[in-house]
Write an enzyme that holds these catalytic residues in place. Structure first.
Site, PDB file in Angstrom:
ATOM      1  CG  HIS A   1      -0.364 -14.983  -9.156  1.00  0.00           C
ATOM      2  ND1 HIS A   1       0.814 -15.660  -8.910  1.00  0.00           N
ATOM      3  CD2 HIS A   1       0.003 -13.752  -9.619  1.00  0.00           C
ATOM      4  CE1 HIS A   1       1.839 -14.863  -9.204  1.00  0.00           C
ATOM      5  NE2 HIS A   1       1.375 -13.708  -9.638  1.00  0.00           N
ATOM      6  CD  GLU A   2      -2.419 -11.920 -12.295  1.00  0.00           C
ATOM      7  OE1 GLU A   2      -1.958 -10.910 -11.743  1.00  0.00           O
ATOM      8  OE2 GLU A   2      -1.731 -12.638 -13.039  1.00  0.00           O
TER       9      GLU A   2
END
Ligand code: ZN
Length: 185
Positions: A143-144
């Protein structure tokens, strides 16, 4: 050391930029920034945040993990500054689970992510780490990492039917989860 960062929201064009590599990890400016963003995530008990979300178009993010009622089996991981990350390998297998994002408030969605990854990144000490992650931490990492390439979790969903508005998600998926709002990253 506690600095309040403004978080860019979906629609801000800077969220869609490809971030630049961090060139001088040891510089005073960067060291201060790493510590400030780290304390920001710790203060919010967040699972992570990427530099582009606070309008810093540089390739680093904070990754963290701690159990809560939504993810009771989330491993405990000290909040870590992940600099110039590379994904070296991903499993073919993917799994869908719920994600939220500080830059997309009020929205949750089921996001397919590779269940296992091997990664390399630099720590603020300039040490290079190679590690394998699975499950929830692999999810947070992906996600990051996406934020560094101008992507948000909604770019990864299979169908718009996998999107929920926060209060419906709270009612239907989370129920009595007191800490649900802490799971956005
Ligand atoms: Zn996010």
């Amino acid at each position: 050391m506690c600095r309040d960062f403004d978080i860019l929201k979906l629609g801000h064009p800077h969220l869609r930029l490809t971030a630049e590599a961090v060139n001088d990890v040891a510089s005073d400016n960067n060291q201060v920034l790493f510590r400030q963003l780290l304390s920001f995530v710790i203060a919010q008990q967040g699972m992570g945040i990427a530099a582009p979300q606070v309008d810093i178009s540089q390739r680093f993010f904070i990754m963290s993990s701690h159990p809560n009622s939504r993810y009771p089996h989330a491993p405990v991981m000290e909040p870590t500054v992940v600099i110039n990350p590379e994904i070296l390998w991903m499993s073919d297998r993917k799994e869908k689970d719920w994600e939220g994002c500080l830059s997309v408030p009020g929205v949750r969605a089921l996001v397919p992510r590779n269940t296992e990854i091997k990664v390399r990144y630099t720590l603020p000490t300039n040490k290079i780490i190679e590690s394998a992650y699975s499950g929830f931490i692999a999810r947070v990492f992906q996600h990051e990492y996406d934020h560094l390439n101008g992507l948000v979790f909604l770019d990864r969903i299979e169908t718009s039917h996998d999107i929920m508005v926060e209060d419906e998600w709270q009612k239907r998926i989370v129920n009595q989860d007191q800490h649900a709002s802490n799971t956005a990253f």
